[in-house]
Design an enzyme around this catalytic site. Structure first.
Site, PDB file in Angstrom:
ATOM      1  N   THR A  24      11.748  -7.669 -10.749  1.00  0.00           N
ATOM      2  CA  THR A  24      11.207  -8.961 -11.217  1.00  0.00           C
ATOM      3  C   THR A  24       9.703  -9.003 -10.277  1.00  0.00           C
ATOM      4  O   THR A  24       9.630  -8.694  -9.297  1.00  0.00           O
ATOM      5  CB  THR A  24      11.823  -9.981 -10.905  1.00  0.00           C
ATOM      6  OG1 THR A  24      13.131  -9.950 -11.564  1.00  0.00           O
ATOM      7  CG2 THR A  24      11.449 -11.521 -11.185  1.00  0.00           C
ATOM      8  N   SER A  60      -3.554  -3.016  -0.506  1.00  0.00           N
ATOM      9  CA  SER A  60      -2.557  -3.795   0.213  1.00  0.00           C
ATOM     10  C   SER A  60      -3.111  -5.307   0.555  1.00  0.00           C
ATOM     11  O   SER A  60      -3.894  -5.408   1.318  1.00  0.00           O
ATOM     12  CB  SER A  60      -1.819  -3.221   1.400  1.00  0.00           C
ATOM     13  OG  SER A  60      -0.658  -4.107   1.743  1.00  0.00           O
ATOM     14  N   GLY A  79       0.703  -1.217   0.012  1.00  0.00           N
ATOM     15  CA  GLY A  79      -0.083   0.129  -0.009  1.00  0.00           C
ATOM     16  C   GLY A  79       0.948   1.148  -0.217  1.00  0.00           C
ATOM     17  O   GLY A  79       0.531   2.402  -0.445  1.00  0.00           O
ATOM     18  N   CYS A 123       2.222   2.249  13.387  1.00  0.00           N
ATOM     19  CA  CYS A 123       3.417   3.204  13.047  1.00  0.00           C
ATOM     20  C   CYS A 123       3.960   4.309  14.156  1.00  0.00           C
ATOM     21  O   CYS A 123       5.172   4.366  14.141  1.00  0.00           O
ATOM     22  CB  CYS A 123       3.201   3.820  11.862  1.00  0.00           C
ATOM     23  SG  CYS A 123       2.305   2.898  10.480  1.00  0.00           S
TER      24      CYS A 123
HETATM   25  C1  LIG Z   1      -1.428  -0.582   6.282  1.00  0.00           C
HETATM   26  C2  LIG Z   1      -2.073   0.736   5.517  1.00  0.00           C
HETATM   27  C3  LIG Z   1      -1.209   1.301   4.564  1.00  0.00           C
HETATM   28  C4  LIG Z   1       0.315   0.700   4.232  1.00  0.00           C
HETATM   29  O1  LIG Z   1       0.191  -0.553   3.573  1.00  0.00           O
HETATM   30  P1  LIG Z   1       1.577  -1.293   3.350  1.00  0.00           P
HETATM   31  O2  LIG Z   1       1.391  -2.456   2.402  1.00  0.00           O
HETATM   32  O3  LIG Z   1       1.682  -1.913   4.848  1.00  0.00           O
HETATM   33  O4  LIG Z   1       2.681  -0.761   2.916  1.00  0.00           O
HETATM   34  C5  LIG Z   1      -1.379   2.449   3.773  1.00  0.00           C
HETATM   35  N1  LIG Z   1      -2.596   3.038   4.007  1.00  0.00           N
HETATM   36  C6  LIG Z   1      -3.450   2.516   4.979  1.00  0.00           C
HETATM   37  C7  LIG Z   1      -4.884   3.066   5.097  1.00  0.00           C
HETATM   38  C8  LIG Z   1      -3.168   1.497   5.755  1.00  0.00           C
HETATM   39  O5  LIG Z   1      -4.020   0.834   6.431  1.00  0.00           O
END
Ligand SMILES: *Cc1c(COP(=O)(O)O)cnc(C)c1O
Length: 396
Positions: free
Chosen positions: A237, A199, A70, A324
């Site tokens: 890749t 994600s 994500g 985070c």
């Molecule tokens: C978890 C999350 C992300 C980040 O996704 P990752 O795959 O962990 O980099 C971004 N935005 C929101 C709203 C999320 O909950």
């Protein structure tokens, strides 16, 4: 009893997703760019995964780009829109104060480059209105980026309406749909979405795999330079096992959205009602426009970290909001954005339910949170001052 109530941070991989990736770690291990049979089998899988993902959002396969997650998808969407805007002399971007850091930090970087960023305020229920977005759009606005559903407080934005405003004004619209994909019905055409990030690990797929949907007319800017993979828009890749598992997990999640919501919503609301019995507490986020899995509360005179540790002792895996920011002393920017003061924001608890949650587990969680909050308050000098009238309660 162990109850995993941290599904907004990550989910357990489904058996469907695990099964989908295994052949591509085993016999079909080829590089999709190779011309031989093993490579071409991997390439066929990639084509198939792209078609399956596109179907879930009502877009074309060529509008689907696989990323490392994500965060990368958010980065690429925003940077791409900025580069497009820059060429036309448009260097204004609109977002909100309660986005994920993958969005906020990308915007901060662009600000240092001379872009102007307007971060809209969020109402106390965690929602931004289309009218507020419309009012913020200027002739030099090149992008509106607003998350579909908030990862901490679960509030769902009026995305189709915000998309319509952007379309009418000719401004690109990106949505971070990481919390929404596989959990809410998304149709990028009907909902006026130009770019969307997701994600896999938020819907029982693997970590390290994400998707950027971008309308075919939008020229993307590379974040990862390299070979000509992903139509030259992302070097490296392709992670075929992850991509296959992502497609399988997404299909399964999308097919079960209504069934999962029907199971989750009554249990979520029972959990909310139970926690509201705790005095001097408040629900964060909207009651109705809310992810079926999300419960988020603030408790007065409580330290979120202590609450989490004691709940962990009782077998409950929870979060104080954002994975985070844990470990830092700053309260959640999301809770501050909806108007919680620092002291209150520190006492937050997020329970994000899995689809297999049972009523018995909900009852157990209600009792556990009540017990832990009472225990922590019984030892808190702040609580004593509140009780003795030496301090005013913030939460009624
Ligand atoms: C978890 C999350 C992300 C980040 O996704 P990752 O795959 O962990 O980099 C971004 N935005 C929101 C709203 C999320 O909950």
């Amino acid at each position: 009893m162990t109850i995993y109530a941290d599904n907004a941070a990550t989910t357990r991989m489904s058996q469907t997703a695990i099964n989908a990736m295994l052949p591509y770690m085993g016999e079909i291990y080829g590089n999709p760019s190779s011309l031989h049979t093993i490579g071409q089998k991997a390439n066929e899988a990639l084509t198939e995964a792209r078609e399956r993902v596109a179907k879930c959002f009502n877009c074309e396969p060529r509008e689907i780009l696989f990323t490392s997650g994500g965060s990368e998808a958010d980065n690429q969407a925003i940077v791409s829109a900025a580069r497009i805007g820059e060429k036309k002399g448009k260097k204004h971007i609109i977002s909100t104060k309660f986005e994920h850091h993958a969005v906020l930090h990308t915007l901060a970087k662009l600000e240092k480059e001379g872009f102007e960023v307007t971060l809209l305020d969020v109402h106390e229920n965690g929602i931004v209105t289309p009218e507020e977005v419309a009012a913020a759009i200027r002739p030099d606005t090149c992008l509106v980026t607003i998350m579909y559903a908030n990862n901490e407080i679960g509030s769902i934005q009026p995305i189709p309406e915000i998309g319509a405003v952007c379309r009418e004004k000719g401004v690109l619209f990106h949505t971070d749909a990481v919390q929404a994909a596989g959990h809410l019905h998304i149709d990028v055409q009907a909902q006026n979405i130009d770019m969307l990030s997701l994600s896999a690990h938020k819907f029982h797929g693997p970590k390290g795999t994400g998707v950027l949907y971008a309308k075919k007319t939008i020229p993307l800017t590379n974040i990862i330079e390299g070979g000509a993979q992903e139509r030259g828009k992302r070097g490296g890749t392709e992670n075929i096992p992850g991509i296959m598992a992502c497609a399988a997990a997404l299909e399964e999640a999308c097919a079960n959205i209504d069934k999962n919501a029907a199971h989750l919503i009554p249990l979520r609301d029972k959990l909310i009602a139970g926690l509201e019995e705790i005095p001097h507490s408040i629900l964060n986020g909207d009651r109705v426009h809310r992810l079926p899995s999300n419960v988020n509360f603030c408790f007065e005179a409580i330290e979120g970290e202590s609450l989490l540790l004691l709940l962990d002792d009782k077998g409950i895996c929870a979060s104080s909001g954002s994975a985070c920011t844990s470990g830092s002393l700053d309260p959640s920017h999301v809770l501050l954005a909806i108007g919680r003061i620092h002291d209150v924001a520190h006492g937050s608890l997020r329970l994000s339910l899995g689809e297999d949650i049972t009523e018995e587990q909900v009852d157990y969680m209600i009792q556990a949170v009540k017990d832990v909050v009472s225990y922590l308050r019984s030892m808190s000098p702040v609580w004593r001052d509140l009780q003795e009238g030496k301090r005013e309660y913030v939460l009624k």
